[in-house]
Design a protein around this motif. Structure first.
Motif, PDB file in Angstrom:
ATOM      1  N   UNK A 169       0.863  -1.186   0.000  1.00 25.53           N
ATOM      2  CA  UNK A 169       0.000   0.000   0.000  1.00 25.53           C
ATOM      3  C   UNK A 169       0.895   1.231   0.000  1.00 25.53           C
ATOM      4  N   UNK A 170       0.477   2.251  -0.734  1.00 24.57           N
ATOM      5  CA  UNK A 170       1.214   3.509  -0.753  1.00 24.57           C
ATOM      6  C   UNK A 170       0.364   4.550  -0.043  1.00 24.57           C
ATOM      7  N   UNK A 208       7.848   3.425   5.317  1.00 25.64           N
ATOM      8  CA  UNK A 208       6.900   4.226   6.094  1.00 25.64           C
ATOM      9  C   UNK A 208       7.596   4.921   7.261  1.00 25.64           C
ATOM     10  N   UNK A 209       7.314   6.204   7.413  1.00 23.30           N
ATOM     11  CA  UNK A 209       7.947   6.940   8.501  1.00 23.30           C
ATOM     12  C   UNK A 209       6.989   7.020   9.694  1.00 23.30           C
ATOM     13  N   UNK A 210       7.498   7.122  10.920  1.00 25.05           N
ATOM     14  CA  UNK A 210       6.658   6.960  12.104  1.00 25.05           C
ATOM     15  C   UNK A 210       5.829   8.181  12.496  1.00 25.05           C
ATOM     16  N   UNK A 211       6.050   9.357  11.892  1.00 28.44           N
ATOM     17  CA  UNK A 211       5.331  10.548  12.331  1.00 28.44           C
ATOM     18  C   UNK A 211       4.019  10.736  11.585  1.00 28.44           C
ATOM     19  N   UNK A 265      -1.648  -4.477   5.651  1.00 32.53           N
ATOM     20  CA  UNK A 265      -1.877  -4.974   7.004  1.00 32.53           C
ATOM     21  C   UNK A 265      -0.715  -4.740   7.959  1.00 32.53           C
ATOM     22  N   UNK A 266       0.363  -4.120   7.496  1.00 35.22           N
ATOM     23  CA  UNK A 266       1.518  -3.864   8.360  1.00 35.22           C
ATOM     24  C   UNK A 266       1.184  -2.749   9.349  1.00 35.22           C
ATOM     25  N   UNK A 267       1.574  -2.934  10.596  1.00 38.93           N
ATOM     26  CA  UNK A 267       1.342  -1.926  11.617  1.00 38.93           C
ATOM     27  C   UNK A 267       2.578  -1.039  11.716  1.00 38.93           C
ATOM     28  N   UNK A 268       2.384   0.253  11.636  1.00 34.87           N
ATOM     29  CA  UNK A 268       3.476   1.213  11.771  1.00 34.87           C
ATOM     30  C   UNK A 268       3.337   1.885  13.131  1.00 34.87           C
ATOM     31  N   UNK A 269       4.352   1.746  13.966  1.00 35.48           N
ATOM     32  CA  UNK A 269       4.344   2.374  15.278  1.00 35.48           C
ATOM     33  C   UNK A 269       4.463   3.884  15.089  1.00 35.48           C
ATOM     34  N   UNK A 270       3.440   4.598  15.527  1.00 38.67           N
ATOM     35  CA  UNK A 270       3.413   6.053  15.326  1.00 38.67           C
ATOM     36  C   UNK A 270       4.019   6.769  16.519  1.00 38.67           C
ATOM     37  N   UNK A 271       4.748   7.846  16.245  1.00 38.77           N
ATOM     38  CA  UNK A 271       5.356   8.649  17.282  1.00 38.77           C
ATOM     39  C   UNK A 271       4.649   9.994  17.362  1.00 38.77           C
TER      40      UNK A 271
END
Length: 177
Positions: free
Chosen positions: A88-89, A154-157, A166-172
Motif C-alpha cells: 500500500x502507498x 513508512x515513517x513513524x510521524x 496490514x503492516x502496523x506502523x508504530x506512530x510517534x
C-alpha cells in the motif's frame, strides 16, 4: 526428529516431480521450479508423494532435513497457487503505475522512480495506491516487494511511505510547543 521433515509433501493433481541426483524438478500449471538439496538429505518420489530423508543423524543433516522439506513444499505451492505480496502507498501525491516492463513510482522525489520488473515476477496496480507483486518463486516475490518498499519506507510521524498490506506502523508523537 524434525516434525516438519517427517511430513511427506503431497503432489496435487496436475503436478509432477522428477528427481535427478540431489535436484528435484516440479512441474505444474503455473510453471517449473527446481530445488537442489545438500548431500545431507536424500529426496524420494513415490505415489504422488515426495519424502525427504536425512542420510545421517548429524546435527547438520537434521537441520537440512526440515529446511529441504519446506523448500520442496514451496516449489509445489509455487507451481499450483503461486505467491503474492501486496503493498500500500500512503502519502499525498504518492502513486504507482505499470508501463510495460517498468513500474513507475511517484514518491515525492524531484523525479519519478522507474523500477524495472524482473523476469518471473508480475506486478499489477489495481489502484494508484496499491501494488500487487506475484510469481511462482517465493524468495523472488518477497525480495522484489522489499526492494519496492525500500524506495520510501513508512515513517513513524505521518505514516507516509510504502508498506505491506496490514503492516502496523508504530506512530510517534510530534514536537510539542
Amino acid at each position: 526428529m524434525s516434525r516438519i521433515g517427517k511430513k511427506p509433501v503431497e503432489l496435487p493433481s496436475g503436478v509432477t516431480a522428477h528427481v535427478s541426483g540431489q535436484t528435484i524438478e516440479v512441474k505444474g500449471p503455473k510453471g517449473v521450479r527446481s530445488f537442489t538439496a545438500t548431500d545431507d538429505v536424500s529426496l524420494v518420489v513415490e505415489d504422488n508423494v515426495v519424502k525427504v530423508v536425512p542420510r545421517s543423524n548429524s546435527k547438520r543433516a537434521r537441520q537440512q532435513w526440515g529446511m529441504s522439506r519446506t523448500q520442496v513444499q514451496n516449489c509445489v505451492t509455487g507451481v499450483t497457487e503461486g505467491f503474492k505480496k501486496q503493498l500500500e502507498i500512503q502519502g499525498v501525491g504518492y502513486r504507482a503505475q505499470v508501463q510495460g516492463k517498468v513500474l513507475k513510482l511517484s514518491l515525492g522525489y524531484s523525479h519519478d522512480v522507474d523500477f524495472p520488473i524482473p523476469e518471473g515476477v508480475q506486478i499489477v496496480c489495481a489502484k494508484p495506491t496499491e501494488i500487487e507483486v506475484s510469481g511462482i518463486d517465493q524468495q523472488l516475490v518477497g525480495q522484489v516487494a522489499a526492494n519496492i518498499r525500500e524506495w520510501r519506507r513508512p515513517e513513524p510521524y505521518k505514516g507516509k511511505g510504502i508498506r505491506y498490506k496490514g503492516e502496523y506502523i508504530f506512530r510517534k508523537e510530534g514536537k510539542k510547543k
